[in-house]
Design an enzyme around this catalytic site. Sequence first.
Site, PDB file in Angstrom:
ATOM      1  N   SER A 127     -32.532 -11.287  37.797  1.00  0.00           N
ATOM      2  CA  SER A 127     -33.279 -10.611  36.750  1.00  0.00           C
ATOM      3  C   SER A 127     -33.683 -11.348  35.814  1.00  0.00           C
ATOM      4  O   SER A 127     -33.292 -12.340  35.334  1.00  0.00           O
ATOM      5  CB  SER A 127     -32.252  -9.668  36.314  1.00  0.00           C
ATOM      6  OG  SER A 127     -32.649  -9.169  35.165  1.00  0.00           O
ATOM      7  N   TYR A 152     -24.449  -7.789  32.350  1.00  0.00           N
ATOM      8  CA  TYR A 152     -25.267  -7.518  33.423  1.00  0.00           C
ATOM      9  C   TYR A 152     -26.040  -8.622  33.668  1.00  0.00           C
ATOM     10  O   TYR A 152     -26.017  -9.231  34.745  1.00  0.00           O
ATOM     11  CB  TYR A 152     -26.299  -6.224  33.326  1.00  0.00           C
ATOM     12  CG  TYR A 152     -27.349  -6.214  34.294  1.00  0.00           C
ATOM     13  CD1 TYR A 152     -27.193  -6.036  35.442  1.00  0.00           C
ATOM     14  CD2 TYR A 152     -28.756  -6.542  33.713  1.00  0.00           C
ATOM     15  CE1 TYR A 152     -28.225  -5.739  36.646  1.00  0.00           C
ATOM     16  CE2 TYR A 152     -30.016  -6.662  34.882  1.00  0.00           C
ATOM     17  CZ  TYR A 152     -29.648  -6.376  36.022  1.00  0.00           C
ATOM     18  OH  TYR A 152     -30.511  -6.236  37.002  1.00  0.00           O
TER      19      TYR A 152
HETATM   20  N1  LIG Z   1     -35.699  -2.199  38.558  1.00  0.00           N
HETATM   21  C1  LIG Z   1     -35.756  -3.298  37.722  1.00  0.00           C
HETATM   22  O1  LIG Z   1     -36.633  -3.118  36.695  1.00  0.00           O
HETATM   23  C2  LIG Z   1     -34.963  -4.600  37.944  1.00  0.00           C
HETATM   24  C3  LIG Z   1     -35.155  -5.392  37.245  1.00  0.00           C
HETATM   25  C4  LIG Z   1     -34.378  -6.691  37.456  1.00  0.00           C
HETATM   26  C5  LIG Z   1     -33.636  -6.753  38.567  1.00  0.00           C
HETATM   27  N2  LIG Z   1     -33.518  -5.603  39.213  1.00  0.00           N
HETATM   28  C6  LIG Z   1     -32.580  -5.949  40.161  1.00  0.00           C
HETATM   29  O2  LIG Z   1     -33.208  -5.506  41.553  1.00  0.00           O
HETATM   30  C7  LIG Z   1     -32.050  -4.825  42.373  1.00  0.00           C
HETATM   31  C8  LIG Z   1     -32.682  -3.297  42.695  1.00  0.00           C
HETATM   32  O3  LIG Z   1     -32.862  -2.760  41.679  1.00  0.00           O
HETATM   33  P1  LIG Z   1     -33.134  -1.162  41.517  1.00  0.00           P
HETATM   34  O4  LIG Z   1     -34.164  -0.879  40.381  1.00  0.00           O
HETATM   35  O5  LIG Z   1     -33.826  -0.619  42.928  1.00  0.00           O
HETATM   36  O6  LIG Z   1     -31.847  -0.430  41.397  1.00  0.00           O
HETATM   37  P2  LIG Z   1     -31.271   1.021  41.969  1.00  0.00           P
HETATM   38  O7  LIG Z   1     -29.883   1.239  41.163  1.00  0.00           O
HETATM   39  O8  LIG Z   1     -32.230   2.040  42.095  1.00  0.00           O
HETATM   40  O9  LIG Z   1     -30.665   0.442  43.440  1.00  0.00           O
HETATM   41  C9  LIG Z   1     -29.494  -0.102  43.798  1.00  0.00           C
HETATM   42  C10 LIG Z   1     -28.849   0.682  44.691  1.00  0.00           C
HETATM   43  O10 LIG Z   1     -27.681  -0.049  45.064  1.00  0.00           O
HETATM   44  C11 LIG Z   1     -26.854   0.891  45.333  1.00  0.00           C
HETATM   45  N3  LIG Z   1     -25.381   0.127  45.206  1.00  0.00           N
HETATM   46  C12 LIG Z   1     -24.963  -0.081  44.078  1.00  0.00           C
HETATM   47  N4  LIG Z   1     -23.832  -0.640  44.089  1.00  0.00           N
HETATM   48  C13 LIG Z   1     -23.547  -0.679  45.487  1.00  0.00           C
HETATM   49  C14 LIG Z   1     -22.228  -1.228  46.230  1.00  0.00           C
HETATM   50  N5  LIG Z   1     -21.237  -1.388  45.455  1.00  0.00           N
HETATM   51  N6  LIG Z   1     -22.352  -0.933  47.609  1.00  0.00           N
HETATM   52  C15 LIG Z   1     -23.655  -0.573  48.117  1.00  0.00           C
HETATM   53  N7  LIG Z   1     -24.468   0.071  47.422  1.00  0.00           N
HETATM   54  C16 LIG Z   1     -24.428  -0.124  46.063  1.00  0.00           C
HETATM   55  C17 LIG Z   1     -26.902   2.034  44.578  1.00  0.00           C
HETATM   56  O11 LIG Z   1     -26.657   3.315  45.154  1.00  0.00           O
HETATM   57  C18 LIG Z   1     -28.580   1.925  44.570  1.00  0.00           C
HETATM   58  O12 LIG Z   1     -29.164   2.954  45.676  1.00  0.00           O
HETATM   59  C19 LIG Z   1     -30.814  -4.683  41.664  1.00  0.00           C
HETATM   60  O13 LIG Z   1     -30.036  -5.882  42.152  1.00  0.00           O
HETATM   61  C20 LIG Z   1     -31.046  -4.853  40.153  1.00  0.00           C
HETATM   62  O14 LIG Z   1     -30.181  -5.328  39.458  1.00  0.00           O
HETATM   63  C21 LIG Z   1     -34.108  -4.781  38.987  1.00  0.00           C
END
Ligand SMILES: NC(=O)c1ccc[n+]([C@@H]2O[C@H](COP(=O)([O-])OP(=O)(O)OC[C@H]3O[C@@H](n4cnc5c(N)ncnc54)[C@H](O)[C@@H]3O)[C@@H](O)[C@H]2O)c1
Length: 335
Positions: A127, A152
């Site tokens: 991130s 985080y």
């Molecule tokens: N969206 C952003 O702007 C952003 C920015 C930086 C980093 N990220 C990272 O990218 C990745 C995806 O982000 P996103 O926006 O799609 O988030 P999101 O919350 O929409 O998707 C994450 C998914 O992981 C699942 N999950 C969580 N814990 C779990 C577990 N213990 N076992 C199995 N499944 C689990 C959740 O049910 C969810 O559907 C994440 O790692 C997030 O930290 C996202």
Amino acid sequence: MKYLVTGAAGFIGAKVSEVLLNKGHSVVGLDIINDYYDVDLKQARLSPLLVNDNFLLVKIDIADSIDVLELFKNEQFDRVIHLAAQAGVRYSIENPMAYADSNLVGHLNILEACRHNNIEHLIYASSSSVYGLNSKVPFATSDSVDHPVSLYAATKKSNELMAHAYSHLYGIPTTGLRFFTVYGPWGRPDMAPFIFTKKILNGETIDINNNGDMWRDFTYIDDIVEGVTRIADVIPTVDSQWTVESGSPANSSAPYSIYNIGHGSPINLMEFIKAIEDELGIEAKKHFRGMQAGDVYQTYADTQDLFAATGYQPKVGVKEGVANLVHWYKNFYKV
Ligand SMILES: NC(=O)c1ccc[n+]([C@@H]2O[C@H](COP(=O)([O-])OP(=O)(O)OC[C@H]3O[C@@H](n4cnc5c(N)ncnc54)[C@H](O)[C@@H]3O)[C@@H](O)[C@H]2O)c1
């Protein structure tokens, strides 16, 4: 090729799965489908994937080492795109343990499973929040990232360190991707672009942090997914010439890489809100307030490494991206 996509019901994971299927790969989508936000939205993202014969959904908690190991043993993946995590900066202030389970134990379980199953490439989500207190912009992968301002962010930095240890010890090629504020259709209900769209449409007041004096490198979902799928083909190799003193922290003597994926042109928060207002044709009711715990003043991605490795740079501008978000929101929620 056979891919595992963790977090497949999530914002980024669902779109990554869709694009991989369109390219002719088979995808096992792993997700616990937790209720951190609207489960119906997660199910709706999954619906079009579930009708594809090359897609299989498995409901597993990545914090469960036995389930994860068994899945890897049974399925024998070529590549793993690990996106499952407890996301969100603000939530980590109130619920730190959720981050320990999903982001630390979960990440370790994925690494262990890769170690024992001969995975060609592990790509995982880091991130932009790892840049923490850094003020030099643009944020480059050669910068030090030792001062996170939220748990985080600390777990994401930890993920990179854990991946390095496994790349070094077991020769697993790993690539960490630092995503910068992702937005667009099917986006996350806990993030500002979605919250602003929803509240402005409902006539509710929006909270504007740091009195609007913030800069974000908003990056459109399709650009993120294009970056992820391209990077999947760029498998890091051993570089015996690399040393800590002469090399970049984003590489190593081990098969290890880190990239930023961001638009590379931050905009002011007020400008982003204006783009939503213009698209909706509604002026937002605004409540200005101070900086919130865990937040950073600005994000700005240096994307030179990404471009050098893939010939690709995120390109969708805010006007087009916001128009697509608003269009999707109105359709999906029938407003
Ligand atoms: N969206 C952003 O702007 C952003 C920015 C930086 C980093 N990220 C990272 O990218 C990745 C995806 O982000 P996103 O926006 O799609 O988030 P999101 O919350 O929409 O998707 C994450 C998914 O992981 C699942 N999950 C969580 N814990 C779990 C577990 N213990 N076992 C199995 N499944 C689990 C959740 O049910 C969810 O559907 C994440 O790692 C997030 O930290 C996202």
